[in-house]
Scaffold this motif. Structure first.
Motif, short mmCIF file in Angstrom:
data_model
loop_
_atom_site.label_atom_id
_atom_site.label_comp_id
_atom_site.label_asym_id
_atom_site.label_seq_id
_atom_site.Cartn_x
_atom_site.Cartn_y
_atom_site.Cartn_z
N ILE A 1 0.82 -1.21 0.00
CA ILE A 1 0.00 0.00 0.00
C ILE A 1 0.86 1.26 0.00
CG2 ILE A 1 -1.90 -1.19 1.13
CD1 ILE A 1 -1.14 0.18 3.73
N CYS A 2 2.03 1.20 0.64
CA CYS A 2 2.92 2.38 0.62
C CYS A 2 3.54 2.57 -0.76
CB CYS A 2 4.01 2.23 1.67
SG CYS A 2 3.40 2.37 3.37
N THR A 3 3.86 1.48 -1.44
CA THR A 3 4.38 1.58 -2.80
C THR A 3 3.33 2.21 -3.72
OG1 THR A 3 5.80 -0.35 -2.48
CG2 THR A 3 5.31 0.29 -4.75
N GLY A 4 2.09 1.80 -3.57
CA GLY A 4 1.02 2.39 -4.37
C GLY A 4 0.82 3.85 -4.05
N ALA A 5 0.89 4.22 -2.75
CA ALA A 5 0.71 5.63 -2.38
C ALA A 5 1.86 6.49 -2.89
CB ALA A 5 0.59 5.75 -0.87
N LEU A 6 3.06 5.94 -2.94
CA LEU A 6 4.21 6.71 -3.44
C LEU A 6 4.04 7.10 -4.90
CD1 LEU A 6 7.29 4.93 -1.83
CD2 LEU A 6 6.60 7.31 -1.51
N GLN A 7 3.34 6.27 -5.66
CA GLN A 7 3.16 6.59 -7.07
C GLN A 7 2.29 7.82 -7.27
OE1 GLN A 7 5.22 4.61 -8.75
NE2 GLN A 7 5.46 3.54 -6.79
N ALA A 8 1.48 8.14 -6.24
CA ALA A 8 0.58 9.30 -6.34
C ALA A 8 1.22 10.59 -5.85
CB ALA A 8 -0.70 9.03 -5.55
N VAL A 9 2.44 10.52 -5.31
CA VAL A 9 3.14 11.74 -4.86
C VAL A 9 3.65 12.49 -6.09
CG1 VAL A 9 5.07 12.64 -3.53
CG2 VAL A 9 3.77 10.66 -2.67
N PRO A 10 3.25 13.75 -6.29
CA PRO A 10 3.68 14.50 -7.49
C PRO A 10 5.19 14.66 -7.52
CG PRO A 10 1.84 15.60 -6.39
CD PRO A 10 2.31 14.53 -5.46
N SER A 11 5.79 14.24 -8.60
CA SER A 11 7.26 14.35 -8.74
C SER A 11 7.72 15.79 -8.82
CB SER A 11 7.72 13.57 -9.97
OG SER A 11 7.08 14.06 -11.14
N ASP A 12 6.89 16.67 -9.39
CA ASP A 12 7.32 18.06 -9.51
C ASP A 12 7.42 18.73 -8.15
OD1 ASP A 12 4.65 17.85 -9.09
OD2 ASP A 12 4.05 19.44 -10.47
N MET A 13 6.56 18.32 -7.20
CA MET A 13 6.65 18.88 -5.86
C MET A 13 7.94 18.43 -5.17
SD MET A 13 2.72 18.50 -4.47
CE MET A 13 3.19 19.22 -2.90
N VAL A 14 8.32 17.17 -5.39
CA VAL A 14 9.56 16.67 -4.81
C VAL A 14 10.75 17.41 -5.41
CG1 VAL A 14 11.02 14.63 -4.54
CG2 VAL A 14 8.53 14.42 -4.37
N GLU A 15 10.74 17.60 -6.72
CA GLU A 15 11.84 18.32 -7.36
C GLU A 15 11.91 19.76 -6.90
OE1 GLU A 15 11.30 17.91 -11.52
OE2 GLU A 15 11.65 15.74 -11.54
N ALA A 16 10.74 20.39 -6.72
CA ALA A 16 10.74 21.77 -6.24
C ALA A 16 11.31 21.86 -4.83
CB ALA A 16 9.32 22.32 -6.27
N ALA A 17 10.99 20.90 -3.99
CA ALA A 17 11.52 20.91 -2.63
C ALA A 17 13.02 20.73 -2.62
CB ALA A 17 10.85 19.80 -1.82
N ARG A 18 13.53 19.89 -3.49
CA ARG A 18 14.97 19.70 -3.56
C ARG A 18 15.67 20.93 -4.11
NH1 ARG A 18 15.30 13.38 -5.71
NH2 ARG A 18 14.55 12.44 -3.74
N ILE A 19 15.04 21.59 -5.06
CA ILE A 19 15.63 22.82 -5.60
C ILE A 19 15.71 23.89 -4.52
CG2 ILE A 19 15.21 24.73 -7.22
CD1 ILE A 19 14.08 22.68 -9.16
N ASP A 20 14.71 23.89 -3.63
CA ASP A 20 14.72 24.86 -2.53
C ASP A 20 15.71 24.50 -1.46
OD1 ASP A 20 12.80 26.35 -3.75
OD2 ASP A 20 11.13 25.44 -2.66
N GLY A 21 16.42 23.39 -1.61
CA GLY A 21 17.48 23.03 -0.66
C GLY A 21 17.10 22.00 0.37
N ALA A 22 15.92 21.38 0.26
CA ALA A 22 15.52 20.36 1.23
C ALA A 22 16.27 19.07 0.99
CB ALA A 22 14.01 20.11 1.13
N GLY A 23 16.72 18.45 2.08
CA GLY A 23 17.40 17.17 1.98
C GLY A 23 16.41 16.03 1.84
N ARG A 24 16.94 14.80 1.68
CA ARG A 24 16.08 13.64 1.50
C ARG A 24 15.19 13.42 2.73
NH1 ARG A 24 17.18 10.20 -2.66
NH2 ARG A 24 19.06 10.63 -3.89
N LEU A 25 15.79 13.56 3.92
CA LEU A 25 15.02 13.36 5.14
C LEU A 25 13.94 14.42 5.28
CD1 LEU A 25 14.63 11.67 7.66
CD2 LEU A 25 16.30 13.12 8.84
N GLN A 26 14.24 15.65 4.95
CA GLN A 26 13.24 16.72 5.05
C GLN A 26 12.12 16.52 4.04
OE1 GLN A 26 16.05 19.99 4.52
NE2 GLN A 26 15.65 20.67 6.64
#
Length: 550
Positions: free
Chosen positions: A423-448
């Motif tokens: 169920i967690c693998t399925g939920a991960l597929q619904a996480v928008p990749s652009d939001m993750v990329e934007a967070a990393r561009i803003d300097g957030a680490g993997r844990l954050q």
């Protein structure tokens, strides 16, 4: 030649028949069935579906009628009324053209009532009674059993040559009395029969009965010893009983029932037994006659485990352990499942599909079978864990109270993490990749990113499933029963319960495995479990709504 159409007379066919305009309009095509006049039917209108419906309804009515007659024979009027009403509703729905929606709803409603509503209502009824061993029938049945079980051999009575006979599986006794043979069963008093064969004092054949050999008597010894055949229709005349299958003696009731005073009286010493509130006949000095009968006990069953000093401590431990098991099972399986889901969701990892397939293997095997396998692997002396992994150590994984609880949690982790991983693998597929990329561009680490973005979005999807998983583990009977059996057991308790028992396995033990079966107490516990799971689920779903605002 004059035309009939000019005079308005109907035309005739070559055979002299006059076709009806309502049946065959212009163009020669017959009207649809709904537009045909009544009484005009054709053989082709009888369709296979209609025949199948008739056969199914005939079968349903036959089963319903059989149930009604069975209820009538045992005088179960409540069941009889319910069956009659259900059968009438089913017939009306399926033979009426106006109840089309009911044709789809009625089967589900009937099964819902039988398997859910009726079961819940009956459990609630039993919870307020003393239903259990020694109190499983009505007062009239209890009186009959008390009189039958309290019998004494009549002093100086004759010893009757006897044979054990059978007819259609029912046992009976045949005796020789003054040269004639008499046969009877538990429900039929002794009656003389003609044509029986007697060799000396030994009965060798009885018409319509099978005389059992010694080997057959030995196989059914308990039935033979318990068999009582009335001497006559008068209960006071006594009954014939045998201990060896060859000689019978007359036994008479040691008690008599006085209907006017509603008491039992001992025929030998005159002791009087009066009914009490617990559903038993009890003498003044405290002697209790068994069996008793069902009576309403109010809330006594709900407080039985708290007021009994022998059970209050173990019950509180089992109560606490149930919540600990459910909570830790959800926490550990979810933690491992989401860790593996995030790990194998990395596109840089090669062979992800193969790893994922291997990880769900524990989920593919039946849970009860896996628990049995782990029980063997954790055996103290011969288990694979002690023999191979620990080099021959004798660690009491399932015999020590603390280690047994740890073993339950570890085995449940093995069984439960693949579900959380899926169920967690399925939920991960619904996480928008652009939001993750934007967070990393803003300097957030993997844990954050995981803590402030991925985890909250996953929780929105899986929170209802976590609540369902908590409810499942709260009642995870198969794991406890197959792995530890609830053991190691508590000492000195009136019921067979152990340190790894949870509430639902405790209910099973109270109802079926504790010698004296107490269905009333078990039903009261079931209601408490239902209320607790309902409140936990209600509170959990209310808290889940807060995540929807994310």
């Amino acid at each position: 030649m004059t035309s009939n159409t000019s005079t308005g007379a109907p035309s005739t066919t070559a055979g002299g028949e006059t076709p009806s305009r309502r049946q065959r309009p212009a163009g020669g095509k017959p009207l649809p069935r709904r537009q045909r006049p009544r009484g005009v039917e054709h053989a082709r209108d009888v369709r296979p579906g209609f025949v199948a419906k008739l056969l199914l309804m005939a079968a349903a009515n036959a089963v319903g009628l059989y149930g009604i007659l069975s209820a009538w024979s045992v005088q179960s009027w409540g069941v009889l009324i319910l069956l009659a009403v259900a059968l009438a509703v089913v017939d009306w729905v399926y033979y009426s053209r106006r109840a089309i929606p009911g044709k789809y709803l009625v089967p589900g409603l009937v099964f819902l009532f039988v398997y859910q509503i009726f079961a819940m209502a009956y459990t609630g009824y039993v919870a307020f009674t003393n239903y259990g061993d020694g109190h499983n029938s009505t007062k009239s049945d209890a009186i009959e059993q008390v009189l039958a079980q309290n019998e004494r051999r009549v002093e100086g009575s004759a010893a009757y040559p006897l044979a054990v006979v059978a007819q259609d599986g029912e046992l009976g006794l045949a005796i020789v009395d003054d040269g004639s043979v008499e046969v009877g069963t538990a429900d039929q008093p002794l009656e003389a029969v003609e044509g029986a064969s007697v060799d000396g004092s030994r009965i060798t054949a009885v018409p319509d009965w099978t005389v059992l050999e010694l080997s057959s008597i030995a196989e059914r010894q308990s039935e033979v010893v318990a068999l009582r055949v009335p001497v006559s229709d008068d209960v006071g005349s006594g009954s014939i009983r045998t201990q060896d299958g060859a000689t019978g003696y007359v036994y008479r009731p040691a008690l008599t029932y006085d209907e006017s005073s509603d008491t039992m009286v001992d025929t030998q010493d005159g002791t009087v037994y009066a009914p009490d509130e617990a559903g038993n006949f009890v003498s003044d000095d405290g002697q209790v006659l068994t069996p008793g009968w069902r009576v309403t006990v109010g809330l006594d069953n709900f407080g039985a485990l708290f007021t009994d000093s022998r059970m209050s401590g173990p019950f509180l431990e089992i109560f606490t352990w149930t919540f600990v098991l459910a909570g830790l099972s959800v926490a550990t399986t979810f933690a491992l499942g989401i860790f593996l889901a995030v790990t194998f969701n990395d596109p840089r990892l090669r062979g992800r599909k193969m790893y994922r397939s291997l990880l769900i293997l524990p989920y593919a095997f039946p849970g009860f079978l896996s628990a049995l396998v782990w029980r063997g692997m954790l055996n103290e002396r011969f288990g694979w864990v002690n023999e191979v992994l620990l080099g021959g150590a004798e660690v009491p994984w399932l015999n020590d109270a603390l280690l047994a609880k740890v073993s339950v949690l570890l085995v449940n982790l093995w069984l439960g993490f693949p579900y959380m991983f899926l169920i967690c693998t399925g939920a991960l597929q619904a996480v928008p990749s652009d939001m993750v990329e934007a967070a990393r561009i803003d300097g957030a680490g993997r844990l954050q990113v995981f803590r402030h973005l991925t985890l909250p979005l996953i929780m929105v999807a899986v929170s209802p499933l976590l609540i369902a998983s908590f409810a499942f583990n709260f009642n995870n009977f198969a794991l406890i029963y197959m792995l530890t059996g609830g053991g190691p057991n508590f000492v000195g308790t009136p019921y067979v319960v152990g340190h790894t028992d949870i509430l639902i396995s405790m209910v099973y033990s109270v109802a079926f495995e504790s010698g004296s079966k107490q269905y009333g107490v078990a039903s009261a516990l079931s209601i408490l479990i239902f209320v607790m799971v309902g409140l936990i689920s209600w509170f959990g779903f209310r808290r889940t709504r807060q995540l929807e605002e994310i």
